[in-house]
Design a protein around this motif. Structure first.
Motif, PDB file in Angstrom:
ATOM      1  N   ARG A 253       0.812  -1.210   0.000  1.00 39.37           N
ATOM      2  CA  ARG A 253       0.000   0.000   0.000  1.00 39.37           C
ATOM      3  C   ARG A 253       0.849   1.265   0.000  1.00 39.37           C
ATOM      4  O   ARG A 253       0.358   2.359   0.240  1.00 39.37           O
ATOM      5  N   HIS A 254       2.128   1.116  -0.271  1.00 39.17           N
ATOM      6  CA  HIS A 254       3.027   2.254  -0.346  1.00 39.17           C
ATOM      7  C   HIS A 254       3.371   2.571  -1.800  1.00 39.17           C
ATOM      8  O   HIS A 254       3.441   1.682  -2.639  1.00 39.17           O
ATOM      9  N   HIS A 255       3.569   3.844  -2.038  1.00 37.23           N
ATOM     10  CA  HIS A 255       4.103   4.295  -3.328  1.00 37.23           C
ATOM     11  C   HIS A 255       5.516   4.804  -3.080  1.00 37.23           C
ATOM     12  O   HIS A 255       5.752   5.591  -2.156  1.00 37.23           O
ATOM     13  N   ALA A 256       6.470   4.340  -3.868  1.00 36.08           N
ATOM     14  CA  ALA A 256       7.856   4.790  -3.740  1.00 36.08           C
ATOM     15  C   ALA A 256       8.352   5.246  -5.102  1.00 36.08           C
ATOM     16  O   ALA A 256       8.043   4.639  -6.128  1.00 36.08           O
ATOM     17  N   GLN A 257       9.118   6.315  -5.103  1.00 31.98           N
ATOM     18  CA  GLN A 257       9.700   6.821  -6.349  1.00 31.98           C
ATOM     19  C   GLN A 257      11.086   7.366  -6.072  1.00 31.98           C
ATOM     20  O   GLN A 257      11.297   8.126  -5.125  1.00 31.98           O
ATOM     21  N   LEU A 258      12.051   6.957  -6.893  1.00 37.00           N
ATOM     22  CA  LEU A 258      13.405   7.484  -6.804  1.00 37.00           C
ATOM     23  C   LEU A 258      13.536   8.700  -7.713  1.00 37.00           C
ATOM     24  O   LEU A 258      12.932   8.769  -8.774  1.00 37.00           O
ATOM     25  N   MET A 267      14.427   9.382  -2.367  1.00 32.99           N
ATOM     26  CA  MET A 267      13.284   8.492  -2.544  1.00 32.99           C
ATOM     27  C   MET A 267      12.073   9.082  -1.821  1.00 32.99           C
ATOM     28  O   MET A 267      12.150   9.436  -0.644  1.00 32.99           O
ATOM     29  N   PHE A 268      10.985   9.196  -2.555  1.00 37.37           N
ATOM     30  CA  PHE A 268       9.716   9.671  -2.012  1.00 37.37           C
ATOM     31  C   PHE A 268       8.863   8.454  -1.671  1.00 37.37           C
ATOM     32  O   PHE A 268       8.709   7.538  -2.484  1.00 37.37           O
ATOM     33  N   CYS A 269       8.301   8.418  -0.463  1.00 39.15           N
ATOM     34  CA  CYS A 269       7.441   7.311  -0.037  1.00 39.15           C
ATOM     35  C   CYS A 269       6.161   7.870   0.543  1.00 39.15           C
ATOM     36  O   CYS A 269       6.188   8.799   1.368  1.00 39.15           O
ATOM     37  N   CYS A 270       5.033   7.315   0.137  1.00 39.54           N
ATOM     38  CA  CYS A 270       3.774   7.687   0.773  1.00 39.54           C
ATOM     39  C   CYS A 270       2.875   6.466   0.866  1.00 39.54           C
ATOM     40  O   CYS A 270       2.976   5.534   0.073  1.00 39.54           O
ATOM     41  N   TRP A 280      13.380  10.589   1.565  1.00 36.90           N
ATOM     42  CA  TRP A 280      14.656  10.116   2.090  1.00 36.90           C
ATOM     43  C   TRP A 280      15.777  10.601   1.169  1.00 36.90           C
ATOM     44  O   TRP A 280      15.687  10.471  -0.050  1.00 36.90           O
ATOM     45  N   PHE A 281      16.837  11.127   1.751  1.00 36.93           N
ATOM     46  CA  PHE A 281      18.009  11.554   0.991  1.00 36.93           C
ATOM     47  C   PHE A 281      19.186  10.663   1.346  1.00 36.93           C
ATOM     48  O   PHE A 281      19.443  10.417   2.534  1.00 36.93           O
ATOM     49  N   LEU A 317       9.312  15.647  -8.475  1.00 37.53           N
ATOM     50  CA  LEU A 317      10.471  16.218  -9.145  1.00 37.53           C
ATOM     51  C   LEU A 317      11.373  16.836  -8.087  1.00 37.53           C
ATOM     52  O   LEU A 317      11.113  16.733  -6.888  1.00 37.53           O
ATOM     53  N   GLU A 318      12.418  17.513  -8.531  1.00 37.94           N
ATOM     54  CA  GLU A 318      13.387  18.044  -7.573  1.00 37.94           C
ATOM     55  C   GLU A 318      12.763  19.040  -6.603  1.00 37.94           C
ATOM     56  O   GLU A 318      13.098  19.064  -5.432  1.00 37.94           O
ATOM     57  N   SER A 319      11.835  19.856  -7.064  1.00 39.45           N
ATOM     58  CA  SER A 319      11.232  20.845  -6.167  1.00 39.45           C
ATOM     59  C   SER A 319       9.710  20.880  -6.257  1.00 39.45           C
ATOM     60  O   SER A 319       9.080  21.768  -5.690  1.00 39.45           O
ATOM     61  N   ASP A 320       9.122  19.930  -6.949  1.00 42.16           N
ATOM     62  CA  ASP A 320       7.678  19.962  -7.187  1.00 42.16           C
ATOM     63  C   ASP A 320       7.071  18.571  -7.111  1.00 42.16           C
ATOM     64  O   ASP A 320       7.767  17.560  -7.271  1.00 42.16           O
ATOM     65  N   MET A 321       5.758  18.532  -6.887  1.00 40.07           N
ATOM     66  CA  MET A 321       4.973  17.311  -6.975  1.00 40.07           C
ATOM     67  C   MET A 321       3.757  17.587  -7.854  1.00 40.07           C
ATOM     68  O   MET A 321       3.087  18.606  -7.677  1.00 40.07           O
TER      69      MET A 321
END
Length: 385
Positions: A253-258, A267-270, A280-281, A317-321
């Protein structure tokens, strides 16, 4: 002498050294027109160093697939407007959703890797040039990566096929424009566990593209890889794993994106059911130290976890969603979860792809010989606006 004076006057009162800086920020479509202004601008637009600078100044534009309109679109995050990049038609009719639909498999340096029916092609939408991939595939190729090999300058496609009765995957590399045959690469893996994960295959790059960082492709955690981040060294052509953050505890049930942010792998996780996320950096790549940055979300991504996990609703993205909050509602947030605006989104069947386009006038050798006459003889079903 008179010609030079006229050329200087065409720049107005601006210092000459500022002209390349200004033109480097101009969209490719306009820059191509500006070449006719004077010889100096025409020469500048053909200079490889300027072309590289121009590419670096172009914004990263999220790409959308409008299935009902059979169109690939880009979003300008500065204006929150979307525009058509290309559209596919067949004999006056449009293809339906499914195997007939246009598919986007990768984006690299302004080049797009596309699939339509049983045809695969690579094109530069800024110059309207492209080429079909050589049809040396066996049945059922699935792309898992599209990247530029730094040492050779070649653009390469990594894909895999299910082979044999045991249903295990074999991996191949195609160098675009090269006379070299498609290579069946030896599965050089750092451990037996990594080799076993590779045999189980990877998600398609149309939904889970890798991030090229430090000359290596990195894939988000996948079940076939035991939840690890798979890494492909593009020089040694070897595979290894790096662990995700121990606290991430990623599940179905998680979404992850590098993605890459400020020269750092991130990595973004929600979680689909909670309005919380974490970025996460990787503070130290060699030591694999991750640093946590929590983010409170004011939105809940649309659709069910299975679709969300395929990467169709949130693009970081680097500064946006860019977030598809519900059908017809496409919103732009910054990393602090502040709404930056909404995108006009009336088309049905609109989905966010996990790919972005940084437009470029860079042309690799296999496209350079083509005539840029605005037509699409190499794939007549493809139309550019």
């Amino acid at each position: 002498m008179a010609a030079k004076e006229t050329e200087r006057r065409s720049f107005g009162d601006l210092p000459e050294e500022l002209i390349p800086e200004i033109l480097a920020c101009v969209p490719p479509k306009h820059l191509l027109r500006f070449r006719a202004a004077c010889k100096a601008w025409c020469d500048l637009a053909a200079d490889p160093a300027f072309i590289r600078k121009h590419h670096s100044r172009q914004p990263a534009q999220p790409l959308l697939l409008a299935y009902d309109e059979h169109c690939l679109e880009a979003v300008n995050l500065g204006t929150n407007r979307r525009r058509a990049v290309m559209r596919v038609t067949v004999s006056g009719r449009v293809p339906s959703i499914g195997s007939d639909a246009l598919a986007l498999h990768g984006s690299c340096d302004g080049l797009l890797l596309l699939g339509f029916r049983e045809t695969f092609l690579v094109c530069n939408p800024a110059t309207r040039q492209g080429a079909r991939l050589r049809l040396l595939f066996r049945d059922g190729p699935e792309f898992v990566g599209f990247y530029r090999h730094a040492a050779s300058g070649e653009y390469r496609v990594l894909y895999h096929l299910v082979e044999g009765l045991d249903g295990e995957y074999s991996y191949y590399v195609l160098s675009l424009g090269s006379q070299q045959a498609i290579r069946d690469i030896e599965l050089l893996a750092s451990s037996a566990a990594v080799a076993a994960g590779l045999a189980r295959g990877l998600e398609s790059s149309s939904t889970s593209p890798p991030v090229l960082f430090r000359g290596r492709l990195h894939w988000r955690p996948q079940r076939s890889q035991g939840g690890n981040i798979l890494v492909f060294d593009t020089d040694a052509e070897s595979f290894s794993w790096i662990p995700p953050p121990a606290e991430a505890m990623l599940g179905e049930r998680h979404h992850a994106q590098l993605f890459e942010m400020d020269g750092t792998l991130a990595m973004f996780c929600c979680h689909q059911s909670a309005q919380k996320s974490v970025i996460w950096f990787m503070e130290d790549y060699e030591q694999m130290n991750w640093v946590k940055h929590p983010v409170e979300l004011s939105f809940t991504p649309a659709y069910d976890p299975a679709v969300l996990y395929q990467g169709g609703d949130v693009l970081v993205l680097e500064s946006d969603m860019l977030v598809l909050e519900s059908p017809g509602k496409l919103s732009h947030y910054d990393k602090m979860d502040k709404l930056q605006g909404s995108v006009n989104c009336f088309a049905r069947g609109l989905r966010i792809t996990p790919h972005v386009l940084k437009e470029s006038l860079i042309l690799p050798e296999f496209l350079r010989k083509q005539q840029n006459d605005g037509t699409c003889q190499w794939f007549p079903e493809l139309e550019f606006p």
